[in-house]
Design an enzyme around this catalytic site. Structure first.
Site, PDB file in Angstrom:
ATOM      1  N   LYS A  22      -6.088   5.356   9.798  1.00 59.60           N
ATOM      2  CA  LYS A  22      -5.106   4.899   8.791  1.00 59.60           C
ATOM      3  C   LYS A  22      -5.734   4.867   7.409  1.00 59.60           C
ATOM      4  O   LYS A  22      -5.165   5.361   6.435  1.00 59.60           O
ATOM      5  CB  LYS A  22      -4.600   3.497   9.155  1.00 59.60           C
ATOM      6  N   ASN A  23      -6.919   4.279   7.323  1.00 60.82           N
ATOM      7  CA  ASN A  23      -7.518   4.081   5.989  1.00 60.82           C
ATOM      8  C   ASN A  23      -8.094   5.369   5.399  1.00 60.82           C
ATOM      9  O   ASN A  23      -8.436   5.404   4.221  1.00 60.82           O
ATOM     10  CB  ASN A  23      -8.604   3.001   6.050  1.00 60.82           C
ATOM     11  N   CYS A 118      -1.716 -11.019  -0.821  1.00 61.30           N
ATOM     12  CA  CYS A 118      -1.248 -10.940   0.567  1.00 61.30           C
ATOM     13  C   CYS A 118      -1.972 -11.992   1.388  1.00 61.30           C
ATOM     14  O   CYS A 118      -2.812 -12.735   0.863  1.00 61.30           O
ATOM     15  CB  CYS A 118      -1.461  -9.542   1.142  1.00 61.30           C
ATOM     16  N   ARG A 123      -6.410  -9.698  -3.556  1.00 55.87           N
ATOM     17  CA  ARG A 123      -6.499  -8.238  -3.637  1.00 55.87           C
ATOM     18  C   ARG A 123      -6.172  -7.690  -5.026  1.00 55.87           C
ATOM     19  O   ARG A 123      -5.220  -6.925  -5.217  1.00 55.87           O
ATOM     20  CB  ARG A 123      -5.631  -7.593  -2.553  1.00 55.87           C
ATOM     21  N   ASP A 310     -12.446  -5.764   8.861  1.00 56.63           N
ATOM     22  CA  ASP A 310     -11.275  -5.478   9.703  1.00 56.63           C
ATOM     23  C   ASP A 310     -11.549  -5.728  11.186  1.00 56.63           C
ATOM     24  O   ASP A 310     -10.617  -5.794  11.983  1.00 56.63           O
ATOM     25  CB  ASP A 310     -10.816  -4.017   9.507  1.00 56.63           C
ATOM     26  N   ARG A 402       1.952  -1.409  11.483  1.00 57.90           N
ATOM     27  CA  ARG A 402       1.413  -0.771  10.280  1.00 57.90           C
ATOM     28  C   ARG A 402       0.156   0.036  10.603  1.00 57.90           C
ATOM     29  O   ARG A 402      -0.168   0.988   9.891  1.00 57.90           O
ATOM     30  CB  ARG A 402       1.009  -1.847   9.244  1.00 57.90           C
TER      31      ARG A 402
HETATM   32  C1  UD1 Z   1      -9.619  -1.331   2.215  1.00 60.22           C
HETATM   33  C2  UD1 Z   1      -8.940  -1.141   3.548  1.00 60.22           C
HETATM   34  C3  UD1 Z   1      -8.829  -2.463   4.285  1.00 60.22           C
HETATM   35  C4  UD1 Z   1     -10.191  -3.134   4.396  1.00 60.22           C
HETATM   36  C5  UD1 Z   1     -10.865  -3.230   3.033  1.00 60.22           C
HETATM   37  C6  UD1 Z   1     -12.286  -3.746   3.098  1.00 60.22           C
HETATM   38  C7  UD1 Z   1      -7.472   0.720   3.096  1.00 60.22           C
HETATM   39  C8  UD1 Z   1      -6.084   1.235   2.930  1.00 60.22           C
HETATM   40  N1  UD1 Z   1      -7.613  -0.590   3.322  1.00 60.22           N
HETATM   41  O1  UD1 Z   1      -8.781  -2.193   1.442  1.00 60.22           O
HETATM   42  O2  UD1 Z   1      -8.323  -2.198   5.610  1.00 60.22           O
HETATM   43  O3  UD1 Z   1     -10.024  -4.441   4.919  1.00 60.22           O
HETATM   44  O4  UD1 Z   1     -10.912  -1.926   2.415  1.00 60.22           O
HETATM   45  O5  UD1 Z   1     -13.043  -2.985   3.977  1.00 60.22           O
HETATM   46  O6  UD1 Z   1      -8.442   1.474   3.060  1.00 60.22           O
HETATM   47  N2  UD1 Z   1     -11.628  -6.619  -5.051  1.00 60.22           N
HETATM   48  C9  UD1 Z   1     -11.698  -7.182  -6.303  1.00 60.22           C
HETATM   49  N3  UD1 Z   1     -11.270  -6.433  -7.366  1.00 60.22           N
HETATM   50  C10 UD1 Z   1     -10.779  -5.185  -7.224  1.00 60.22           C
HETATM   51  C11 UD1 Z   1     -10.727  -4.605  -5.953  1.00 60.22           C
HETATM   52  C12 UD1 Z   1     -11.152  -5.356  -4.865  1.00 60.22           C
HETATM   53  O7  UD1 Z   1     -12.102  -8.321  -6.452  1.00 60.22           O
HETATM   54  O8  UD1 Z   1     -10.410  -4.566  -8.244  1.00 60.22           O
HETATM   55  C13 UD1 Z   1     -12.015  -7.424  -3.877  1.00 60.22           C
HETATM   56  C14 UD1 Z   1     -10.832  -7.700  -2.971  1.00 60.22           C
HETATM   57  O9  UD1 Z   1     -10.078  -8.794  -3.434  1.00 60.22           O
HETATM   58  C15 UD1 Z   1     -11.490  -7.965  -1.653  1.00 60.22           C
HETATM   59  C16 UD1 Z   1     -12.720  -7.046  -1.713  1.00 60.22           C
HETATM   60  O10 UD1 Z   1     -12.899  -6.691  -3.068  1.00 60.22           O
HETATM   61  O11 UD1 Z   1     -11.901  -9.297  -1.585  1.00 60.22           O
HETATM   62  C17 UD1 Z   1     -12.562  -5.785  -0.885  1.00 60.22           C
HETATM   63  O12 UD1 Z   1     -11.457  -5.059  -1.346  1.00 60.22           O
HETATM   64  P1  UD1 Z   1     -11.377  -3.466  -1.278  1.00 60.22           P
HETATM   65  O13 UD1 Z   1     -12.663  -2.914  -0.798  1.00 60.22           O
HETATM   66  O14 UD1 Z   1     -10.825  -2.970  -2.566  1.00 60.22           O
HETATM   67  O15 UD1 Z   1     -10.298  -3.266  -0.140  1.00 60.22           O
HETATM   68  P2  UD1 Z   1      -9.024  -2.338  -0.132  1.00 60.22           P
HETATM   69  O16 UD1 Z   1      -9.350  -0.999  -0.709  1.00 60.22           O
HETATM   70  O17 UD1 Z   1      -7.842  -3.069  -0.660  1.00 60.22           O
END
Ligand code: UD1
Length: 423
Positions: A22-23, A118, A123, A310, A402
């Site tokens: 998925k990711n 969420c 996020r 995850d 999902r």
């Molecule tokens: C992706 C995965 C999700 C997984 C996560 C962490 C997808 C579609 N989803 O989510 O399944 O749980 O990686 O392995 O690939 N953060 C900030 N600022 C930002 C961006 C992120 O503070 O601008 C923080 C987030 O709040 C969170 C952490 O960084 O606490 C990890 O987020 P991120 O690695 O961005 O996860 P996703 O890409 O949303």
């Protein structure tokens, strides 16, 4: 609303074939926007998030042909891509923001409303935007304060960008944006997840010049244009990990096919510490929970190659019945213990303190009415349901839809006593 009814089941036994990731598929679908040509994506799992991404691409003007019978998605973005993503779709899937890096090239002006926080955390996307700004994109700060990303750029220029945290989404958005930027982009403290490597290999097939994906420094030399390609998505390491725990928690013996063991090093190491016997055969990974008693262990989630966030809730399911106490520390998301309350309804007696959960272990769980509080937590309560006495009723299973393809059928084929009922 649909529910799962899960009865205490015997050991899971047999074979399961893991679906495409998925990711990985979501950013790859978003990246098709970087060309006008047709892209064909194979091993695209039949999941609600993939359906939402298809609809999002259609709403942006792409021709999308999803063939469920062979798990493929064809995308022809064509010449007339629109820059505005509809809120109705974006609110269904936070990963919608992934189209931003490609869309800005196609339209010069991209507008993407952000869904609120969420269940597992706020996020934010400030790192995605920091990267784009460094490449010359201007962001309307007033609109951003009202939850709308309004980004403009006539031309993106490569730069050196340091991510304060190795965000998966930010790495993907910046990598996509940098492929067609003028000059070279160096992304430091980049996320290293296998899904980043799969996206880079898709982009490189399209003609991008990306080196270092899978390490903390990714170098992208901008090119003038990208072409349509065919690509097969990597297997879903989180789905594989979930079935590994299914085998362990039920003291079963399961052969997991279509899995890349090197993507699961942390999970394999921790399950081995618990006494689970894991071996590679020519056909796949054999996971046996029937060889040794399941022992307690401690887990700390970290960005890849650390233990994946995850897998935290599915692993905690196992620790509730392991011999002795365990501690789980969540460092990636700020609020990812929603499942603790659900495990406790089943008798797990877990205590939390900030980002630490103390699991006493040694519990005989009892079936209860529980909620899938998020995607992975949903899978986790199903796993506990397999070993709890009596019946576990899992509601809000749209979260599970999902991200797990044919979850019920795959579990049933291994002997699980689970059914889906529509209320
Ligand atoms: C992706 C995965 C999700 C997984 C996560 C962490 C997808 C579609 N989803 O989510 O399944 O749980 O990686 O392995 O690939 N953060 C900030 N600022 C930002 C961006 C992120 O503070 O601008 C923080 C987030 O709040 C969170 C952490 O960084 O606490 C990890 O987020 P991120 O690695 O961005 O996860 P996703 O890409 O949303």
């Amino acid at each position: 609303m649909a529910k799962f009814l899960v009865q205490k089941s015997g050991p899971l036994k047999g074979e399961v074939t893991i679906s495409g990731s998925k990711n990985a598929v979501l950013p790859i679908m978003a990246a098709t926007l970087l060309t006008e040509d047709k892209c064909e994506i194979n091993d695209a799992p039949d999941l609600r998030d993939v359906e939402v991404m298809c609809k999002l691409l259609e709403s942006l003007g792409c021709d999308v042909d999803r063939k469920l019978e062979n798990n493929s998605v064809e995308v022809i973005p064509g010449k007339d891509v629109k820059g505005e993503a509809p809120y109705d779709l974006v609110k269904m899937m936070r990963a919608s923001i992934l189209v931003l890096g490609a869309l800005i090239h196609r339209t010069g002006h991209a507008v993407i409303p952000l869904p609120g926080g969420c269940a597992i955390g706020k996020r934010p996307v400030e790192l995605h935007l920091k990267g784009l700004k460094a490449m010359g994109v201007s962001i309307d700060e007033d609109k951003l304060s009202r939850g709308i990303v309004d980004a403009r750029a006539d031309q993106l220029t490569g730069n050196t960008i340091y991510l304060d945290f190795p965000s998966v989404g930010a790495t993907e958005v910046v990598m996509m944006a940098a492929t067609l930027a003028k000059g070279t982009t160096v992304l430091e403290n980049a996320a290293q997840e296998p899904e980043i490597v799969d996206l880079a290999s898709f982009l490189n097939k399209m003609g991008a010049r990306i080196k270092g994906a899978g390490t903390d420094t990714v170098k992208i030399v901008g090119v003038d244009s990208l072409k349509g390609v065919k690509h097969s998505v990597i297997p879903d390491r989180i789905e594989a990990g979930t079935f590994m725990i299914g085998a362990a928690i039920t003291k079963g013996d399961v052969l997991i096919k279509n899995v890349v063991p090197s993507h699961l090093k942390a999970v394999i190491a921790k399950l081995s510490e618990c006494g689970v016997a894991i071996s590679m055969t020519e056909e796949g990974m054999r996971v046996r929970g029937d060889v040794n008693p399941i022992l307690a262990t401690n887990i700390k989630t970290l960005p890849y190659p650390g233990f994946p966030t995850d897998m935290q809730s599915p692993f905690m399911a196992l620790l509730t019945v392991a011999k002795g106490p365990s501690v789980v520390i969540e460092t990636v998301f700020e609020n990812r213990f929603m499942h603790v309350g659900e495990f406790n309804r089943m008798g797990a007696n877990i205590k939390t303190d900030g980002n630490a959960a103390m699991i006493p272990g040694d519990k005989v769980l009892e079936g209860a009415q529980v909620v899938a509080t998020d995607l992975r937590a949903g899978a986790a309560v199903v796993l506990t349901g397999l070993v709890a006495e009596g019946m576990t009723e899992v509601s809000q299973i749209y979260h599970i839809d999902r991200g797990y393809e044919n979850f019920v059928d795959k579990l049933k084929a291994l002997g699980a006593n689970i059914m889906r009922v529509e209320d």
